[in-house]
Design an enzyme around this catalytic site. Structure first.
Site, PDB file in Angstrom:
ATOM      1  N   GLU A 168      42.191  37.746  58.456  1.00  0.00           N
ATOM      2  CA  GLU A 168      43.749  38.529  57.570  1.00  0.00           C
ATOM      3  C   GLU A 168      44.793  37.658  57.926  1.00  0.00           C
ATOM      4  O   GLU A 168      46.121  38.001  57.657  1.00  0.00           O
ATOM      5  CB  GLU A 168      44.218  40.167  58.198  1.00  0.00           C
ATOM      6  CG  GLU A 168      42.821  41.005  57.780  1.00  0.00           C
ATOM      7  CD  GLU A 168      43.007  42.140  58.442  1.00  0.00           C
ATOM      8  OE1 GLU A 168      43.983  42.591  58.807  1.00  0.00           O
ATOM      9  OE2 GLU A 168      42.125  43.141  58.189  1.00  0.00           O
ATOM     10  N   ASN A 210      37.636  35.635  58.683  1.00  0.00           N
ATOM     11  CA  ASN A 210      37.859  37.024  57.587  1.00  0.00           C
ATOM     12  C   ASN A 210      38.248  37.777  57.141  1.00  0.00           C
ATOM     13  O   ASN A 210      39.812  37.310  58.063  1.00  0.00           O
ATOM     14  CB  ASN A 210      37.136  38.124  59.240  1.00  0.00           C
ATOM     15  CG  ASN A 210      36.179  39.279  59.037  1.00  0.00           C
ATOM     16  OD1 ASN A 210      34.944  39.070  57.846  1.00  0.00           O
ATOM     17  ND2 ASN A 210      37.023  40.235  59.305  1.00  0.00           N
TER      18      ASN A 210
HETATM   19  C1  XIL Z   1      40.582  48.707  63.262  1.00  0.00           C
HETATM   20  C2  XIL Z   1      39.462  50.030  63.729  1.00  0.00           C
HETATM   21  O1  XIL Z   1      38.978  50.576  63.192  1.00  0.00           O
HETATM   22  C3  XIL Z   1      40.844  50.903  64.070  1.00  0.00           C
HETATM   23  O2  XIL Z   1      39.636  51.933  65.496  1.00  0.00           O
HETATM   24  C4  XIL Z   1      41.465  50.050  64.726  1.00  0.00           C
HETATM   25  O3  XIL Z   1      42.346  51.091  65.232  1.00  0.00           O
HETATM   26  C5  XIL Z   1      42.381  48.859  64.005  1.00  0.00           C
HETATM   27  O4  XIL Z   1      41.574  48.451  63.469  1.00  0.00           O
HETATM   28  N1  XIL Z   1      39.834  45.038  59.695  1.00  0.00           N
HETATM   29  C6  XIL Z   1      39.150  44.449  60.564  1.00  0.00           C
HETATM   30  C7  XIL Z   1      39.251  46.196  61.644  1.00  0.00           C
HETATM   31  O5  XIL Z   1      39.147  43.766  60.560  1.00  0.00           O
HETATM   32  O6  XIL Z   1      39.424  45.342  62.376  1.00  0.00           O
HETATM   33  C8  XIL Z   1      40.224  47.335  61.568  1.00  0.00           C
HETATM   34  O7  XIL Z   1      39.375  47.348  62.318  1.00  0.00           O
HETATM   35  C9  XIL Z   1      39.842  47.119  60.069  1.00  0.00           C
HETATM   36  C10 XIL Z   1      40.608  46.839  59.337  1.00  0.00           C
END
Ligand code: XIL
Length: 357
Positions: A168, A210
């Protein structure tokens, strides 16, 4: 006698739906459920994925692997695991200088025992920076950044198929790079640096960029394309791009646009994958929402099946009993299996796409 036979068949079907003999210590569950009223046999997604030459994965939490129902469905259907949070920087190094790999190690051992691959997620992400990192000077951040990537990638070396190296890094509106502590203190080249350090630390792992919101064709996917094209042009060791695919059924990207986006990334010599799929349906009419969700899963997974450079599809969880969506977007049912581990129409959408039907 007939009744005894029927009962026996029901028990056998339950075991099949939930992982067969792998889950002998757990309570069998019925294959029937409100969303799977027929109780049809639920065939393993991983077999269908193998026939399509794809990985089919789920994000997991190590603490749930000891739950027989959770583990039974997981090991029956998936051949690829991602840690939902336990391989991120904050849970690993909450205290500066002390790495805790227990969660990730548990997940990797479980995957090995069940014939699954692992995707490491994620080495550098603004969303999981330990709090002590934010107050470092630029020089100290550079050291911490390098130490972190090196230590984690070396720890898991030889045991992960791939890493999400940078997650991100593009701003939400696609205007350019996201304004993170890494960009502010290390400069824009932190992304290239992260890939180079990761390659040195684990030469055998595929290295991915990603992101979310750039699955179809839009300003954000154009920026992601520019970023990875630049990295390739500079000779930075990047192997692929993950398209997260956290979508609402009502506004999911079209299969045509996702296919075009994957194709242009593949034309750069990169592999692609769907990395975190879930499909929200809380705003849809109750009578049709599960059917609409099935159609979205089917059309998106079919794009990956048809794209030769698409490695596979990872879902961000698999049972509605455990999904980050509830806390993030409000109560929902975004995954393939319901709260009681019954297969939903969404499961059949994925299965049909993997079987090309
Ligand atoms: C999220 C998890 O699902 C949660 O449990 C955590 O607290 C925060 O992260 N994009 C991503 C993931 O790349 O790592 C994220 O996961 C969701 C959005």
């Amino acid at each position: 006698m007939l009744r005894v036979r029927l009962a026996l068949i029901t028990v056998m079907l339950s075991a099949l739906a939930c992982g067969g003999d792998k889950q002998s210590t757990s309570t069998p569950t019925s294959p029937t459920s409100p969303t799977n009223p027929s109780g049809m046999q639920v065939e393993p997604l991983r077999d269908a994925a193998r026939s399509a030459g794809k990985l089919v994965g789920a994000a997991v939490q190590s603490s749930l692997l000891a739950d027989g129902r959770y583990s039974g469905v997981l090991s029956r259907h998936f051949n690829y695991l991602t840690a939902e949070y336990e391989m991120k920087w904050d849970p690993i190094e909450r205290t500066r200088g002390t790495n805790d790999f227990r969660g990730g190690d548990t997940i990797v051992s479980y995957a090995q025992a069940n014939g699954m691959q692992v995707k490491g997620h994620a080495l550098i992400w603004h969303g999981s920076v330990p709090s002590w990192v934010n107050s470092l000077s630029a020089a100290d951040l550079r050291v911490a950044f390098e130490n972190h990537i090196r230590a984690v990638a070396e720890h898991f070396r030889g045991r992960v198929y791939a890493w999400d190296v940078v997650n991100e890094a593009i701003a939400d509106d696609g205007s350019g790079l996201r304004d993170t502590v890494f960009r502010q203190k290390l400069g824009d080249q932190y992304i290239a640096d992260a890939f180079r350090i990761a390659r040195q630390a684990d030469p055998g792992a595929l290295l991915f960029y990603n992101d979310y919101g750039g699955e179809g064709l839009n300003q954000k996917s154009n920026r992601i394309y520019d970023l990875v094209q630049n990295l390739r042009a500079q000779g930075v060791p990047i192997d692929g791009v993950g398209l997260q695919m956290h979508v609402a059924a009502s506004s999911a990207p079209s299969d045509m646009n996702v296919a075009s986006n994957m194709r242009r990334l593949a034309a750069l010599g990169l592999s692609v994958n769907i990395s975190e799929m879930d499909v929200r349906i809380r705003d849809l009419p109750a009578a049709s929402k599960f059917e609409t969700q099935r159609a979205v899963y089917r059309s998106i997974v079919a794009v990956c099946v048809a794209e030769q450079r698409c490695d596979g599809i990872t879902l961000w969880g698999f049972t509605d009993a455990y999904s980050w969506i509830d806390a993030q977007f409000g109560a929902d049912d975004p995954l393939l299996f319901d709260d009681q581990y019954g297969a939903k129409p969404a499961y059949y959408g994925v299965l049909d796409a993997l079987l090309r039907r």
